[in-house]
Design a protein around this motif. Structure first.
Motif, PDB file in Angstrom:
ATOM      1  N   TYR A  69      -4.689   4.734   4.036  1.00 48.60           N
ATOM      2  CA  TYR A  69      -3.937   3.644   4.348  1.00 48.60           C
ATOM      3  C   TYR A  69      -4.302   3.079   5.704  1.00 48.60           C
ATOM      4  O   TYR A  69      -4.252   1.726   5.984  1.00 48.60           O
ATOM      5  CB  TYR A  69      -2.500   4.240   4.585  1.00 48.60           C
ATOM      6  CG  TYR A  69      -1.815   4.521   3.171  1.00 48.60           C
ATOM      7  CD1 TYR A  69      -2.319   4.361   2.160  1.00 48.60           C
ATOM      8  CD2 TYR A  69      -0.614   5.445   3.161  1.00 48.60           C
ATOM      9  CE1 TYR A  69      -1.806   4.482   0.851  1.00 48.60           C
ATOM     10  CE2 TYR A  69       0.005   5.722   1.847  1.00 48.60           C
ATOM     11  CZ  TYR A  69      -0.722   5.437   0.762  1.00 48.60           C
ATOM     12  OH  TYR A  69      -0.077   5.723  -0.533  1.00 48.60           O
ATOM     13  N   PRO A  89      -2.042   9.837  -0.768  1.00 56.47           N
ATOM     14  CA  PRO A  89      -3.545  10.265  -0.361  1.00 56.47           C
ATOM     15  C   PRO A  89      -4.038  11.585  -0.111  1.00 56.47           C
ATOM     16  O   PRO A  89      -4.943  11.756  -0.228  1.00 56.47           O
ATOM     17  CB  PRO A  89      -3.430   9.285   0.947  1.00 56.47           C
ATOM     18  CG  PRO A  89      -2.375   9.248   1.428  1.00 56.47           C
ATOM     19  CD  PRO A  89      -1.503   8.946   0.029  1.00 56.47           C
ATOM     20  N   VAL A 139       0.635  -1.229  -0.184  1.00 61.03           N
ATOM     21  CA  VAL A 139      -0.132  -0.016  -0.236  1.00 61.03           C
ATOM     22  C   VAL A 139       0.854   1.157  -0.086  1.00 61.03           C
ATOM     23  O   VAL A 139       0.482   2.112  -0.729  1.00 61.03           O
ATOM     24  CB  VAL A 139      -0.892  -0.293   1.172  1.00 61.03           C
ATOM     25  CG1 VAL A 139      -1.421   1.460   1.548  1.00 61.03           C
ATOM     26  CG2 VAL A 139      -1.976  -1.104   0.978  1.00 61.03           C
ATOM     27  N   ARG A 198      -7.330   5.838  -0.832  1.00 64.84           N
ATOM     28  CA  ARG A 198      -5.941   5.746  -0.399  1.00 64.84           C
ATOM     29  C   ARG A 198      -5.861   6.043   1.033  1.00 64.84           C
ATOM     30  O   ARG A 198      -4.822   6.681   1.538  1.00 64.84           O
ATOM     31  CB  ARG A 198      -5.157   6.716  -1.215  1.00 64.84           C
ATOM     32  CG  ARG A 198      -5.018   6.549  -2.550  1.00 64.84           C
ATOM     33  CD  ARG A 198      -4.609   5.042  -3.169  1.00 64.84           C
ATOM     34  NE  ARG A 198      -3.285   4.722  -2.697  1.00 64.84           N
ATOM     35  CZ  ARG A 198      -2.078   5.422  -3.282  1.00 64.84           C
ATOM     36  NH1 ARG A 198      -2.308   6.000  -4.771  1.00 64.84           N
ATOM     37  NH2 ARG A 198      -0.785   5.018  -2.877  1.00 64.84           N
TER      38      ARG A 198
END
Length: 328
Positions: free
Chosen positions: A293, A34, A27, A291
């Protein structure tokens, strides 16, 4: 049995941590940032950099990994970048919905699959056996997400616009818009109606596989000596099948619990998104698109943990079904 369970749990810890570590690096090393999804036109580079600092994205990846791992081991999965809420709160809101959907699909798949497989074995090579084999193979070859779309088309779109029928099973969401104003019984019925199509989408494919396994296992058991002895004693066919043969035929089927639970958890990701079901699968998909995380990594960790527990449950069920099996 207790020592065996503890050994399995101890051995599962490195596995789950390894999966979480792989997801972390996949990731965080993926292209993109992001913060770019959270800014609006006209935002200066200083503001973007400050957002990166606030999220801890300005640190090298190995430092971020050590901090994330240390926090995770203490039960702190951080805050969502998008919702600014603790990740645990987000997942705990969605987890019960996923468990309800998965449990219903599992019960339907194994209940119907075992019954159909037993019927096929008892009526081997009959027209019923052949017909069921064709139907089960048809559903077994279907991807669950495609089946979900077909169910939506037939039960919702065509039912209203083509066949002029009422929509008995809603195709979106977990409740109706007026759910809060219903009586207690009506609310339960409303939840059940919304649950039908997602459950069918997940369970039909599993049912076909379980029925085929059950048919083969049952055919192997009914040819054994103890079943012939039961027939020779003059016991009714129903007693021989359900009391003597079925219990022994279920032993190989228990392995499917551990094998199919991971499929259920991964399948809910697509099914929840198609049906707008507010579960963990949909939460993780939304987090991937944004995004986010912390949510992605925590959701993956939860799924991996549930798969490990599912396999452990399958092993324990061996001893429940067959007392001859011992793990000590």
């Amino acid at each position: 049995m207790g020592k065996y369970v503890l050994r399995r749990l101890a051995g599962a810890i490195p596995l789950v941590l390894g999966i979480a570590t792989i997801i972390f690096f996949l990731v965080n090393l993926a292209p993109g940032d992001p913060t770019l999804l959270l800014i609006s036109p006209g935002v200066t580079s200083d503001v973007i950099e400050q957002m990166r600092v606030n999220f801890g994205l300005d640190q090298p990846i190995h430092i971020r990994y050590v901090r994330w791992l240390g926090a995770m081991l203490t039960g702190d999965f951080g805050y969502s970048f998008v919702y600014s809420r603790p990740v645990v709160d987000l997942l705990m809101d969605a987890l019960p919905n996923t468990l309800i959907l998965s449990a219903c699909a599992l019960v339907v798949a194994f209940g119907v699959g075992i019954v159909l497989g037993t019927i096929q074995a008892v009526r081997q090579y009959s027209l019923l056996d052949s017909s069921l084999s064709v139907v089960l193979l048809f559903f077994y070859s279907m991807p669950s997400f495609w089946l979900a779309l077909m169910l939506i088309l037939t039960m919702s779109l065509y039912a209203r616009n083509v066949w002029d029928l009422p929509i008995w099973f809603p195709a979106s969401g977990m409740t109706s818009t007026d759910h809060d104003f219903m009586s207690a019984g009506a609310r339960m019925a409303d939840r059940a109606r919304h649950l039908v199509l997602p459950t069918l989408s997940l369970s039909l494919v599993l049912t076909a596989g379980i029925a085929r396994y059950m048919r083969g296992s049952m055919l192997e058991v009914v040819r054994q000596d103890f079943v012939r002895t039961a027939h020779a004693k003059g016991l009714p066919e129903r007693v021989v099948v359900f009391k003597h043969a079925l219990r022994n035929a279920l032993i190989p089927i228990i392995t499917l619990v551990g094998l199919y639970l991971p499929y259920l958890f991964s399948g809910t990701v697509f099914i929840e998104y198609v049906f707008a079901w507010p579960g963990m699968g949909r939460t993780i998909v939304d987090a991937i698109n944004a995004r986010d995380y912390p949510v992605i990594m925590a959701g993956t960790f939860f799924f991996a943990s549930m798969v490990v527990v599912a396999n452990l449950v399958a092993d324990v069920l061996y001893a429940v079904v067959d007392p001859r099996i011992r793990y000590e």
